[in-house]
Design an enzyme around this catalytic site. Sequence first.
Site, PDB file in Angstrom:
ATOM      1  N   GLU A  67     -11.191   9.981  -5.695  1.00  0.00           N
ATOM      2  CA  GLU A  67     -12.476  10.316  -4.916  1.00  0.00           C
ATOM      3  C   GLU A  67     -13.018  11.199  -4.845  1.00  0.00           C
ATOM      4  O   GLU A  67     -13.698  11.467  -4.568  1.00  0.00           O
ATOM      5  CB  GLU A  67     -11.300   9.473  -3.619  1.00  0.00           C
ATOM      6  CG  GLU A  67     -12.147   9.669  -3.094  1.00  0.00           C
ATOM      7  CD  GLU A  67     -11.459   9.047  -1.435  1.00  0.00           C
ATOM      8  OE1 GLU A  67     -10.671   9.669  -0.460  1.00  0.00           O
ATOM      9  OE2 GLU A  67     -11.085   7.677  -1.844  1.00  0.00           O
ATOM     10  N   GLU A  76     -12.709   6.887  -8.700  1.00  0.00           N
ATOM     11  CA  GLU A  76     -13.333   7.390  -8.807  1.00  0.00           C
ATOM     12  C   GLU A  76     -13.531   8.498 -10.125  1.00  0.00           C
ATOM     13  O   GLU A  76     -14.557   8.830 -10.267  1.00  0.00           O
ATOM     14  CB  GLU A  76     -14.359   7.918  -7.681  1.00  0.00           C
ATOM     15  CG  GLU A  76     -15.198   6.614  -6.404  1.00  0.00           C
ATOM     16  CD  GLU A  76     -13.373   5.964  -5.916  1.00  0.00           C
ATOM     17  OE1 GLU A  76     -13.087   4.798  -5.801  1.00  0.00           O
ATOM     18  OE2 GLU A  76     -12.506   7.199  -5.876  1.00  0.00           O
ATOM     19  N   ASP A 131       0.921  -1.396  -0.113  1.00  0.00           N
ATOM     20  CA  ASP A 131       0.488   0.385   0.381  1.00  0.00           C
ATOM     21  C   ASP A 131       1.049   1.155  -0.286  1.00  0.00           C
ATOM     22  O   ASP A 131       2.020   1.156  -0.410  1.00  0.00           O
ATOM     23  CB  ASP A 131      -0.544  -0.085   1.178  1.00  0.00           C
ATOM     24  CG  ASP A 131      -2.115   0.011   0.937  1.00  0.00           C
ATOM     25  OD1 ASP A 131      -1.972   1.881   0.711  1.00  0.00           O
ATOM     26  OD2 ASP A 131      -3.309   0.554   1.636  1.00  0.00           O
ATOM     27  N   ASP A 172     -14.074  -0.371   0.834  1.00  0.00           N
ATOM     28  CA  ASP A 172     -13.458   0.106   2.461  1.00  0.00           C
ATOM     29  C   ASP A 172     -15.053  -0.019   2.996  1.00  0.00           C
ATOM     30  O   ASP A 172     -15.598   0.182   3.897  1.00  0.00           O
ATOM     31  CB  ASP A 172     -13.154   1.285   2.240  1.00  0.00           C
ATOM     32  CG  ASP A 172     -12.012   1.976   2.044  1.00  0.00           C
ATOM     33  OD1 ASP A 172     -10.988   1.132   1.635  1.00  0.00           O
ATOM     34  OD2 ASP A 172     -11.562   3.080   1.356  1.00  0.00           O
ATOM     35  N   ASP A 231      -5.876   2.952  -7.414  1.00  0.00           N
ATOM     36  CA  ASP A 231      -7.163   2.888  -5.763  1.00  0.00           C
ATOM     37  C   ASP A 231      -7.074   4.346  -5.394  1.00  0.00           C
ATOM     38  O   ASP A 231      -7.236   5.276  -6.677  1.00  0.00           O
ATOM     39  CB  ASP A 231      -5.888   2.875  -3.996  1.00  0.00           C
ATOM     40  CG  ASP A 231      -7.082   3.300  -3.125  1.00  0.00           C
ATOM     41  OD1 ASP A 231      -8.245   2.462  -3.474  1.00  0.00           O
ATOM     42  OD2 ASP A 231      -6.620   3.068  -2.695  1.00  0.00           O
TER      43      ASP A 231
END
Length: 798
Positions: free
Chosen positions: A411, A409, A293, A474, A406
Amino acid sequence: MYRNLRFFVVLLSTTIVVLYGCTCNPEGRYVKDIHEFENGINIETNDANIHLTALSDHSIEVNYLPMGYEAAPSYALEKHLGKVETHLENKSDHILFSTNNLNVHIQKCPLAISYFYKDSLLFKEEQGLLFNDSIKGFRMQLDPDEKLMGGGERVLGMDRRGNRLRLYNRASYGYETHADLMYYSLPIVISSNKYMLLFDNVADGWMDLGKTEKDILQFETKGGRLSYVVVGGEDYPSLTENYTQVTGHQPMPPRWALGNISSRMGYKSQKEVEEVVSTYQKQQIPLDGIVLDLFWFGPDVKGYMGNLEWDKQAFPEPEKMMSGLKNKGVKTVLITEPFILKNTGKYDECIEQQLLGTDSLGQPFVYDFYFGTTTLLDIFKPETQEWFWDIYKKHTLSGVEGWWGDLGEPELHPSELHHVNGKADLVHNAYGHEWARTIFNGFTNDFPKKRPVILMRSGFAGSQRYGMIPWSGDVSRTWGGLKPQVEISLQMGLQGLAYMHSDLGGFAGDYKDAELYTRWLQYGVFQPVFRTHAQSDVPPEPIYWDKKTKSIAREFIKLRYRLTPYLYTMVYENATKGIPLMRPLFYASGDTSLISNKANYLWGDNFLVSPITEKGAQNWNVTLPEGSNWYHFFTEQKYSGGQVVEVSVTINEIPVFVKGGAFIPMVKAFSNMEAYYTKDLTLHYYYDADAEKSKGYMYDDDGKTNNSWINHLYEKLFFESENDDQKISIKVTRESNEYDGKPEDRNISFVIHNVVQKPKRVLVNDDSVRYIYNQKEHKLLVTGVMYGDKEINMTIRK
């Protein structure tokens, strides 16, 4: 007879309306002219051109172009779908346009369009195109009893009629048993009337499934493409197959991506990563991948996003680390994000090369969000795609085997931000799609033999053709977080995204519950990707749990590996037909009363799985579809289909059933997919007197070469059974091509379940063979059957 009559009545009633004095309303829409082109027709109306294009025998695209409205590209559809046979009849009052299966009836005045699959009405436009200053979109008529699925990733129940759904990919942190809007929305409707309707538009919008008006489906958009695609099918499996035929099939991932993948937020150093892998192997828990990560490029969660280079303080020798892991059979996956924080390593470079989203004046759009003051890569810009891929390529050459995208979208995507192809709201839902395409095309061009692994949580219709492996975001680390995971995966699989999976154990929060953790991992054996991941408050890896929890997890992970031949065959079916791995109960039976069932599902053709989602459960209700008998995978108990049964459960198992007559190929447990080899194969056959004939097969290849299934670098083993009062007959045949690591012959062990009496004799290719019969378990075992290119014919005399 009834279907033909229904079609005739619809046409007749339309004609009567025209005959008895219908006149065109100057403010209404009516046909002025029609022109034919390859695969389609163009209808000129008083206010728009309408292109109807046959994409296949089972699907038609309908694209409206209002006068003066600029055309927008399709993100959903495959290019170059080929010639389709079409038929056109231009009558005085109506037009008939059809493929060999789909029929479109177009009333000329006023314009009214109806769709039929063969002679069965699917739906019709109610008002059709909506296009004015306040709203752009479509209105369709719904049947009163029609059930609707789709809309992408939501937690609303399987039948989503009566909901108004926003179409905007947005993070849903810590969700549980209800979520209206999540990471991966899709403008797709799947009807119990066996059609799919895709609104091919990536802008922010809404899909009203009969909430505002009970029998109206209304699609609304802020702008962009005014197009929809109609797909029909004979049954639900063929409906999915026909949809993925035009939006694209998911390429097979490398076999290692199906194994146990360890992840957390996150491993902070090279030493920690190496210790985790070593501990897995010391504790004899199979492992194939480890995900790094945020900390691979910076020491903290905030302030470093956009570096995209190794933090050499924490990871002093990353290439050596990855090489060492690979020698142990463990692949490295790195996270990346599209946000380039101010003052990070790549910021000045992106500014200089003009790779970022901008404001209305063309200056880089700078804003604040959780991780820091940031900019956003303009992923739609060819120069940005090239720049981003060069980073992926460099790290792939150094040893990275998979990529995790990650926050895609994106986000936080301000409406005022401009991309090269439009403002943020108009292209928002295509961002993850284009990001996946960038990586996929990079692999295609620079690593053409390599199967990519691309984990992403947001995309659009058709993203599956770029190898996207989505996960459900999540999720809360609670029982409430576990409960909706089946619904999410089933819905997304029906919409083409067959690899939707969850962070096993749950992601968000610090709730530590060994029972919950165990149940989640048990379910994970029967979901497409087995990947533990969580915030670091509670360990996501089984190696850090208590002895009992670790022991159960180990056995279930080993079961996952033993079932690899069955799982890998499903992966092949998805790549060639689009059939999902996880399938709702109604999928095979066609029983629409089962649509709302989200507690049980089919795992391929032959397994039924019912995850335990309640703490302390000792008994569990399972719905068994009719048409088959079902055998408890762990206890061997037989159950008749077409009923709800209550089974007792312990912490050591979950309800899993095998269909009577099924063939289940398995192998011995192994440490990672590098050790996978099918030379020693165990073929389980679930004998059932009611299943007089049955078939199955197993697919095998080298597990890594791209397009092996297209280039004939594979083989298949075919299994057949035929039973009567005197004997059980089993035949194994082979379709063999050459590939790296192919077993020249196999040592096959046969396990025949549900044999209630010791057989008189067992023959293989007319020769008597020794066997072991277990009276208590009603199992027959025949070992050491060597198999090359000749077929095996086994006869069990009762």
